[in-house]
Every structure is written in C-alpha cells, then in structure tokens.
Design an enzyme around this catalytic site. Sequence first.
Site, PDB file in Angstrom:
ATOM      1  N   SER A 144       0.856  -1.181   0.000  1.00  0.00           N
ATOM      2  CA  SER A 144       0.000   0.000   0.000  1.00  0.00           C
ATOM      3  C   SER A 144       0.893   1.232   0.000  1.00  0.00           C
ATOM      4  CB  SER A 144      -0.886   0.008   1.252  1.00  0.00           C
ATOM      5  OG  SER A 144      -1.583   1.233   1.393  1.00  0.00           O
ATOM      6  N   TYR A 157      -2.235  -1.039  10.339  1.00  0.00           N
ATOM      7  CA  TYR A 157      -2.226  -1.327   8.902  1.00  0.00           C
ATOM      8  C   TYR A 157      -0.902  -0.886   8.285  1.00  0.00           C
ATOM      9  CZ  TYR A 157      -3.734  -1.220   4.001  1.00  0.00           C
ATOM     10  OH  TYR A 157      -3.841  -1.414   2.649  1.00  0.00           O
TER      11      TYR A 157
END
Length: 267
Positions: A144, A157
């Site tokens: 990401s 995350y």
Amino acid sequence: MSISFSDAVVWITGASSGIGEAVALELARDKRIRLVLSARRVDELRRVASQTGLAELNVLVLPMDMSDTDSLPGCVDIVYQRFGRIDYVFQNAGISQRSTVADTDFSVYERIMAINFFGVVALTKAVLPIMLAQGHGYFVVTSSVAGKLGTKQRSGYCASKHALHGFFDSLRAETYAEGLRVTLVCPGYIHTSISTNALDASGQKHDRMDENQEKGMSAREFAKQLLRAVRQEKEEVYIGGKETYGIYLKRFLPGLLSRIVRNRQGT
C-alpha cells in the site's frame, strides 16, 4: 523483457472481491491459464470462478483463512497435487483499520498482523521450496502507499505493510539467483471494500466507504496496470492517483509530508 502468463499456474489470495477478483478476471482473458482462487468466502470464490469463463479443470477454488497459518502448508499441497507446480502467487488478502493508537485495543493489532503479515509470510514459506526446486517462481505482493509512509488511524495497517517490504526485499535478494522474482505493489485509493471492511478500535467492522476510496481508481484498471508491471518484472510499483506522490515526498521532503499528514482531517 516481457513475460507471459499463458499456461502458468497462478494462485491468487483475496480472490473473492476487489483487487484479487479483478486480477483473476484480467488473467482469465488467456484461456490457457490455470488459476487457484483463495479467500474465506467459498460462495464468492465460486462466483468469481464462474465469471472467469475458464474450463473447470483450469480453476481450483480453495477456501483459505490467512490467519490460520497451520493450515497453509496443507493448502499448498492441494495446489501442487492438482497442478504439479506453482508459478505465481498474488498475495492480496488483507484487512485495514480506522482507529487511533490511543483508542485501539491491542487485539486489533494482533489480528491485523496475523492476516497482513504473518499469514503472507507463512504462505510464502510454504510455497518457497516448490519454487526453489522448479528454478523459477514469482511473488506479487499487495502492499500500500501506507507501506511507505504512516498516516492517521492506520497505525497497525501501516506497520503490517511496512513489514512486508522488509521481508520481501530480503527474500528477493536471497533468491534472485535461483530464478525467483518479487514485485511489491503499493496501491493508492482503489475503489474496493477495504475501508468498509476495516477494523475499528474494538475490532468491529468500520462499515463505511471512505470518500477517497469511493472516488478511487477502479479495481479493473488497477489490475491492468499491475499485470503490466509484473510482465516487465518491476520490483516495486505505485498505482493510484495523486496520493501516490506522498511516497516521493517521504523520500525527498519528509518534513513537508509530516506536516501534511498531521494537519489532515478525518479518515
């Protein structure tokens, strides 16, 4: 150099929706490909398998829970017994977060790391001996933009995605001479259900689509760009909109990025 997926055995995790589904459908345009589709929701996997239009013998629906690491070697055995080799593993399974460090229960961090990092490592370790014996293999790992920088309400995350870079950069260096390749892909805002399925501070479902996600790039367009990068054996690729510029700010103007992130409102 440009590689081909024709006749390859390609295993896709997180294949029941979003990026994983889009990659499966894009790859299935070549009717000679063999696909392994994995996620927890078997009904959704069967739906995706049907949509590929591939012959039944060329698609294996293999339900799998990435957090159950003890079960993953058995899943690898099933794939190997079915197809006799594993050429590509697209690691897309993952879960996000929407909560501050101060509010987040520690169990939420444990769950995020179990799925996003330890599950990915466990599956990679289980597949690795097969690829080394073959003398070739390719891991395509969905990180990401958050794997390159930290943002509010994504601490677990971000940590899990940062960890993937350390692990797979090391793996690439160790196995390149043996014919293995690694592509790390950092999506920006892609129109998927990742924000809806994100965990809140107590581990419950966030259950809301973020505005940026709503306006993000389609999963289909993302899949096309990702596969183009893999064909070119790119080691790392950033796909999305202007949000991907944050990666370059982090590298060249980290103080400016820090001010932007801390002044940003909302999720």
